[in-house]
Design a protein around this motif. Structure first.
Motif, PDB file in Angstrom:
ATOM      1  N   PRO A 194       0.787  -1.237   0.000  1.00  0.00           N
ATOM      2  CA  PRO A 194       0.000   0.000   0.000  1.00  0.00           C
ATOM      3  C   PRO A 194       0.817   1.283   0.000  1.00  0.00           C
ATOM      4  O   PRO A 194       0.287   2.343  -0.338  1.00  0.00           O
ATOM      5  CB  PRO A 194      -0.832  -0.120   1.289  1.00  0.00           C
ATOM      6  N   LYS A 195       2.102   1.236   0.371  1.00  0.00           N
ATOM      7  CA  LYS A 195       2.889   2.458   0.463  1.00  0.00           C
ATOM      8  C   LYS A 195       3.422   2.926  -0.892  1.00  0.00           C
ATOM      9  O   LYS A 195       3.918   4.046  -1.009  1.00  0.00           O
ATOM     10  CB  LYS A 195       4.046   2.266   1.440  1.00  0.00           C
ATOM     11  N   ILE A 196       3.338   2.096  -1.900  1.00  0.00           N
ATOM     12  CA  ILE A 196       3.813   2.481  -3.234  1.00  0.00           C
ATOM     13  C   ILE A 196       2.725   3.288  -3.937  1.00  0.00           C
ATOM     14  O   ILE A 196       1.559   2.910  -3.924  1.00  0.00           O
ATOM     15  CB  ILE A 196       4.174   1.226  -4.062  1.00  0.00           C
ATOM     16  N   PRO A 197       3.084   4.415  -4.597  1.00  0.00           N
ATOM     17  CA  PRO A 197       2.081   5.236  -5.309  1.00  0.00           C
ATOM     18  C   PRO A 197       1.650   4.559  -6.613  1.00  0.00           C
ATOM     19  O   PRO A 197       2.116   4.909  -7.701  1.00  0.00           O
ATOM     20  CB  PRO A 197       2.814   6.552  -5.555  1.00  0.00           C
ATOM     21  N   TRP A 198       0.765   3.584  -6.514  1.00  0.00           N
ATOM     22  CA  TRP A 198       0.411   2.770  -7.667  1.00  0.00           C
ATOM     23  C   TRP A 198      -0.279   3.562  -8.764  1.00  0.00           C
ATOM     24  O   TRP A 198      -0.179   3.205  -9.950  1.00  0.00           O
ATOM     25  CB  TRP A 198      -0.463   1.593  -7.222  1.00  0.00           C
ATOM     26  N   ALA A 199      -0.995   4.620  -8.408  1.00  0.00           N
ATOM     27  CA  ALA A 199      -1.636   5.434  -9.443  1.00  0.00           C
ATOM     28  C   ALA A 199      -0.592   6.024 -10.383  1.00  0.00           C
ATOM     29  O   ALA A 199      -0.753   6.009 -11.614  1.00  0.00           O
ATOM     30  CB  ALA A 199      -2.461   6.543  -8.800  1.00  0.00           C
ATOM     31  N   LEU A 200       0.510   6.530  -9.808  1.00  0.00           N
ATOM     32  CA  LEU A 200       1.584   7.085 -10.634  1.00  0.00           C
ATOM     33  C   LEU A 200       2.260   5.991 -11.448  1.00  0.00           C
ATOM     34  O   LEU A 200       2.564   6.176 -12.636  1.00  0.00           O
ATOM     35  CB  LEU A 200       2.604   7.795  -9.741  1.00  0.00           C
ATOM     36  N   VAL A 201       2.477   4.834 -10.834  1.00  0.00           N
ATOM     37  CA  VAL A 201       3.095   3.719 -11.546  1.00  0.00           C
ATOM     38  C   VAL A 201       2.241   3.316 -12.745  1.00  0.00           C
ATOM     39  O   VAL A 201       2.741   3.107 -13.864  1.00  0.00           O
ATOM     40  CB  VAL A 201       3.289   2.514 -10.599  1.00  0.00           C
ATOM     41  N   VAL A 202       0.941   3.226 -12.536  1.00  0.00           N
ATOM     42  CA  VAL A 202       0.021   2.823 -13.609  1.00  0.00           C
ATOM     43  C   VAL A 202       0.076   3.820 -14.763  1.00  0.00           C
ATOM     44  O   VAL A 202       0.150   3.438 -15.942  1.00  0.00           O
ATOM     45  CB  VAL A 202      -1.412   2.695 -13.057  1.00  0.00           C
ATOM     46  N   LEU A 203       0.051   5.116 -14.438  1.00  0.00           N
ATOM     47  CA  LEU A 203       0.058   6.114 -15.502  1.00  0.00           C
ATOM     48  C   LEU A 203       1.379   6.122 -16.267  1.00  0.00           C
ATOM     49  O   LEU A 203       1.397   6.254 -17.503  1.00  0.00           O
ATOM     50  CB  LEU A 203      -0.224   7.502 -14.924  1.00  0.00           C
ATOM     51  N   ILE A 204       2.494   5.967 -15.566  1.00  0.00           N
ATOM     52  CA  ILE A 204       3.794   5.965 -16.243  1.00  0.00           C
ATOM     53  C   ILE A 204       3.932   4.742 -17.147  1.00  0.00           C
ATOM     54  O   ILE A 204       4.278   4.849 -18.332  1.00  0.00           O
ATOM     55  CB  ILE A 204       4.942   6.003 -15.200  1.00  0.00           C
TER      56      ILE A 204
END
Length: 552
Positions: A194-204
């Motif tokens: 949960p601590k990883i910014p997955w929204a940013l990862v998904v967009l990149i």
């Protein structure tokens, strides 16, 4: 007065800066999506993260509450302005700016006149139903975006649903694939890391895949060019009739933000042991919204999810919000080219997953188990918001809340006390015949103010206590400890009861009267010849020994 960035020390500086980077990673993709929900360009969401955020962070008393446009505010902007101008037009954007400014002025007025208590009328069922209705409306638009189906995102809910269903035969397989993988990554990532910014990862990652595989040529929509440069000062120029037309929706935005923002702010202040000042927070919301409307953004609210993320990251100051503002400004100055190829299905997945908790499924279940009437309030608010509109939804919810309040106030706890002051028998739940405090004496206690909604209920309860006693009742004592106020209708009920008791040769006295209530009784002319007792035991003893009413 609390200094800006209260709580910041050299020991927690690194933690706060790291939390700021995390907030930046969360806020950029979400605000782009929320701007699209509102029918505005991506820059409207990004501009909100700069000047308004800085103003709010430096003025607010809360050390943790994160301010930003959120899903509910974006949907309310779209639903309220969509009937006044076409989404995406210059006139539409001008209306959104004016709406934010009006909301800001309302916040300032609430702060000056200390009217934050008005938001208390937005109870949990109202917020659950209202936000849930907005969230489902948003979700339909995001599902269409994930499928690559074109619908009118500014239309009514039923129009969106019918457009989505009728357009399913035009869905884009590549869009669906990008969205499906994005949703899977977001849900699994949030569960296990949960601590990883997955929204940013998904967009990149999705942007890299779309560019590498030329999926834009296969029909996958992308964000498109985002204008570079910092926000500039502007002011909406509108006819006064249009300003007036925006007032109802601005009031709704203000009340919803006040209720949610102050509740979240207070809860974190209590949890982490720092001061909370509601009126100062309202003042910060006010200036933040005016700044948003004056530099190209739209209405600001509190972000519960981002505040929770910052709390989990260990942040206890507003420094992450300042880091967010600086990072967003740098992105607008030097990195807008990186945003052009972000796939719309991925944005839809990020926003869709973010608003899933706002549907309130768990909260609806909890209300169903705890209180069916409050569940009905939430469900009605949900349905009216969804099928009629946000403003009618909030108005209907207010009416239902007042009905609920009157319903509860009209049936207060009214008991016949026994001689030890503790044991009691209810007069509203079929008290046994013969319920008395002592031979010839009945002490009645009502645990509520006496006013128009319960005056008749109170007098009938006392009459039942007198007529239902095993032995003739000669003295009635009203325990006033829990009666904090009396209105004119309640006073008339007292007078009617006194006359009825007099006709039945029963004396009426009061016990344990609060000083403000006694002053109110005197003002209403209800104390002629009445006696006051320090305690109910004293009342019982006096009446038992003297056979009458004490004049102490």
């Amino acid at each position: 007065m609390q200094r800006p960035l209260a709580g910041l020390t050299p020991r927690n500086l690194v933690t706060e800066l790291t939390a700021g980077v995390t907030l930046l990673a969360i806020a950029i993709p979400l605000n782009i999506g929320y701007a699209q929900i509102a029918g505005l360009p991506p820059t409207a969401g990004l501009y909100a993260l700069i000047v308004p955020t800085v103003i709010y962070a430096l003025l607010v008393s809360s050390r943790q509450l994160v301010v930003s446009p959120d899903a509910a505010a974006a949907a309310l902007v779209a639903s309220s302005i969509g009937g006044l101008a076409a989404a995406g037009s210059a006139g539409y954007a001008t209306l959104a700016l004016a709406q934010a400014i009006i909301s800001g002025i309302l916040f300032l007025l609430m702060a000056v006149f200390k009217l934050g208590f008005l938001a208390s009328f937005l109870s949990k069922p109202i917020l659950v139903g209202f936000v849930g209705g907005l969230a489902l409306d948003i979700l339909v638009s995001q599902i269409a975006k994930m499928l690559g189906v074109k619908i009118d995102s500014g239309g009514e809910f039923l129009d969106k649903v019918s457009g989505l269903v009728l357009g399913l035969n035009t869905f884009n397989a590549w869009s669906l694939a990008v969205a499906a993988v994005s949703v899977a990554v977001l849900l699994l990532g949030r569960r296990f890391l949960p601590k990883i910014p997955w929204a940013l990862v998904v967009l990149i990652v999705s942007t890299i895949v779309v560019v590498w595989a030329d999926l834009a040529d296969e029909g996958v929509d992308v964000l498109g060019e985002v204008p570079a440069g910092p926000p500039t000062f502007t002011w909406p120029v509108l006819d006064w009739t249009m300003w007036l037309a925006l007032v109802p929706s601005a009031i709704t935005l203000t009340l919803v933000t006040t209720a949610e923002g102050l509740l979240v702010s207070r809860s974190y202040a209590e949890k982490n042991g720092y001061p909370f000042h509601a009126n100062r927070d309202l003042f910060a919301f006010g200036l933040g919204n005016i700044a948003a409307g004056a530099q190209g953004s739209f209405a600001m609210g509190s972000s519960t999810s981002r505040t929770a993320a910052m709390d989990q990251a260990g942040s206890r100051t507003q420094l992450p919000s300042l880091v967010l503002a600086v990072g967003t400004l740098l992105l607008l100055l030097f990195g807008t080219a990186l945003l052009a190829d972000i796939p719309s299905p991925a944005i839809g997945a990020v926003v869709g997953v973010a608003i899933l908790p706002l549907l309130g499924i768990r909260e609806f279940g909890q209300l169903w188990r705890q209180d069916r009437f409050e569940f009905a309030v939430a469900a009605t608010c949900f349905l009216v918001t969804l099928f009629v509109g946000a403003i009618p939804g909030i108005l209907v919810a207010f009416v239902l809340a007042l009905i609920n309040l009157a319903k509860r106030a009209a049936n207060p706890a009214i008991d016949v006390l026994e001689a030890d002051d503790d044991a009691k028998q209810s007069l509203l739940e079929g008290a046994p015949t013969g319920a008395t405090t002592a031979p010839g004496l009945v002490v009645v206690r009502m645990a509520a103010p006496l006013f128009f909604a319960n005056g008749a209920v109170f007098t009938e309860a006392v009459k039942r206590a007198v007529t239902g006693a095993d032995q003739p009742v000669r003295h009635v004592v009203i325990d006033m400890e829990a009666v904090s106020d009396i209105d004119v209708t309640g006073a008339e009920a007292f007078e009617s009861l006194e006359q009825w008791l007099h006709d039945h040769d029963v004396t009426l006295s009061f016990s344990r009267v609060r000083p403000p209530t006694r002053a109110r009784l005197e003002e209403l002319g209800l104390l002629s010849g009445q006696a006051f007792f320090a305690t109910n035991r004293a009342a019982v003893a006096a009446l038992a020994d003297r056979g009458g009413v004490s004049k102490d």
